[in-house]
Design a protein around this motif. Structure first.
Motif, PDB file in Angstrom:
ATOM      1  N   LEU A  98     -19.984 -40.199  -4.092  1.00 17.71           N
ATOM      2  CA  LEU A  98     -19.540 -39.615  -2.835  1.00 17.71           C
ATOM      3  C   LEU A  98     -18.132 -39.035  -2.981  1.00 17.71           C
ATOM      4  O   LEU A  98     -17.268 -39.653  -3.602  1.00 17.71           O
ATOM      5  N   ALA A 132     -19.784 -44.994   5.093  1.00 17.67           N
ATOM      6  CA  ALA A 132     -19.012 -43.966   4.391  1.00 17.67           C
ATOM      7  C   ALA A 132     -18.892 -42.714   5.254  1.00 17.67           C
ATOM      8  O   ALA A 132     -19.779 -42.394   6.040  1.00 17.67           O
ATOM      9  N   HIS A 134     -17.841 -39.660   3.728  1.00 18.14           N
ATOM     10  CA  HIS A 134     -17.673 -38.570   2.776  1.00 18.14           C
ATOM     11  C   HIS A 134     -18.567 -37.381   3.139  1.00 18.14           C
ATOM     12  O   HIS A 134     -19.648 -37.552   3.702  1.00 18.14           O
ATOM     13  N   SER A 221     -17.238 -43.634  -5.601  1.00 18.96           N
ATOM     14  CA  SER A 221     -16.513 -42.808  -4.630  1.00 18.96           C
ATOM     15  C   SER A 221     -15.120 -42.564  -5.180  1.00 18.96           C
ATOM     16  O   SER A 221     -14.770 -43.052  -6.267  1.00 18.96           O
TER      17      SER A 221
END
Length: 302
Positions: A98, A132, A134, A221
């Motif tokens: 990500l 998340a 992202h 990530s």
């Protein structure tokens, strides 16, 4: 008379180089020289995932790095499908990455190598991990190496091939001039002293080993990553340039755990099995070249 080759360094690069020299040159005598072996090397504690991000490399190097990656992928994937897969610590794992910026070009080589490379859209990202935020994501299956197992396997191949070992620190290449014809330098970060390479710098990494058998996929990530191995899972995400410390930092440990629990709350109760700190060798670009070194004779003629 057989060629005498010295390989400086006993990490993954040094052992791989030594084995390849043995297999490529019939009758060659190869000696690995290092003051650090096994768990004392940086390679021993590495996460071991095959992940080529071209953004780490200058654009003028991309073509040769792509070539290296293709050849490496073929070698390691063949090993992962062979009878030596378990003994060498080589396997495949699926997972996701990500980012908050697009990385299509950075992962262009990985998209060619892997059979299931996929760009993740907004809906897929939400379903993947609602914790998340992202904007960009990628998923694929890649190679995962249990590095400690791999180093042992390489050393076994080397010794079975007739190789020898010297456990000592090399302070100058001139020390080896009387005993060896060729030197293969794989000393990593120590090149800053041994070769006076002032462009070298450490990139400190800090990993935490936990017991979380429910984790089956890798996660990456910009601030946290997670790699599942057979009996444990590695948590990390630290890249501190210029930090020479190899002592586990309690504050960094808290940071890694906090970041992991943000993405995966169920990690909160996972037992910690240990932690490891290592220094990656950093450099503006990879140095792989032949150099003729002129050394002063130890015993000059009268």
């Amino acid at each position: 008379m057989a060629h005498r080759v010295a390989v400086i360094g006993a990490g993954a690069v040094g052992l791989s180089a030594a084995v390849n020299v043995q297999q490529s040159i019939p009758g060659v005598e190869v000696t690995i020289i290092s003051d650090k072996f096994d768990e004392n090397t940086t390679s021993w504690g590495a996460g071991g995932i095959f992940r080529l991000d071209l953004d780490y490399h200058p654009k003028e190097d991309h073509e040769k790095i792509r070539d290296w990656a293709i050849k490496s992928w073929e070698h390691y994937s063949n090993l992962a499908h062979s009878d030596d897969a378990v003994e060498s610590g080589m396997s495949f794992v699926a997972g996701t990455l990500l980012y908050n910026v697009p990385k299509d070009q950075a992962y262009s080589v990985m998209s060619e190598l892997t059979f299931d490379f996929q760009h993740l859209g907004p809906d897929q990202l939400k379903q993947l991990n609602p914790n998340a935020s992202h904007k960009y994501g990628y998923s694929f299956s890649t190679l995962l190496t249990h590095t400690g197992t791999y180093l042992k396997w390489l050393m076994k191949q080397f010794l079975n091939g007739g190789g020898s070992i010297q456990c000592r620190k090399v302070s100058s290449l001139s020390e080896l001039q009387d005993d060896f014809d060729i030197i293969v330098n794989c000393c990593g970060l120590n090149a800053s002293q041994l070769c006076q390479d002032k462009t070298m710098f450490p990139i400190m990494g800090h990993l935490i080993k936990i017991k979380a058998p429910w984790i089956k996929k890798f996660f990456w990530s910009e601030e946290f990553y997670m790699f599942p191995h057979n009996n444990y899972t590695l948590l990390g995400g630290i890249r501190e340039k210029g930090n020479w410390s190899t002592v586990p930092d309690p504050e960094i440990r808290k940071t890694i755990l906090r970041r992991g629990e943000k993405f995966f709350p169920h990690l909160k109760d996972a037992p910690i099995l240990g932690e490891w700190v290592g220094l990656r060798p950093g450099r503006p670009s990879i140095r792989l070249e032949v150099e003729l070194v002129k050394c002063h004779w130890k015993n000059p003629l009268p």
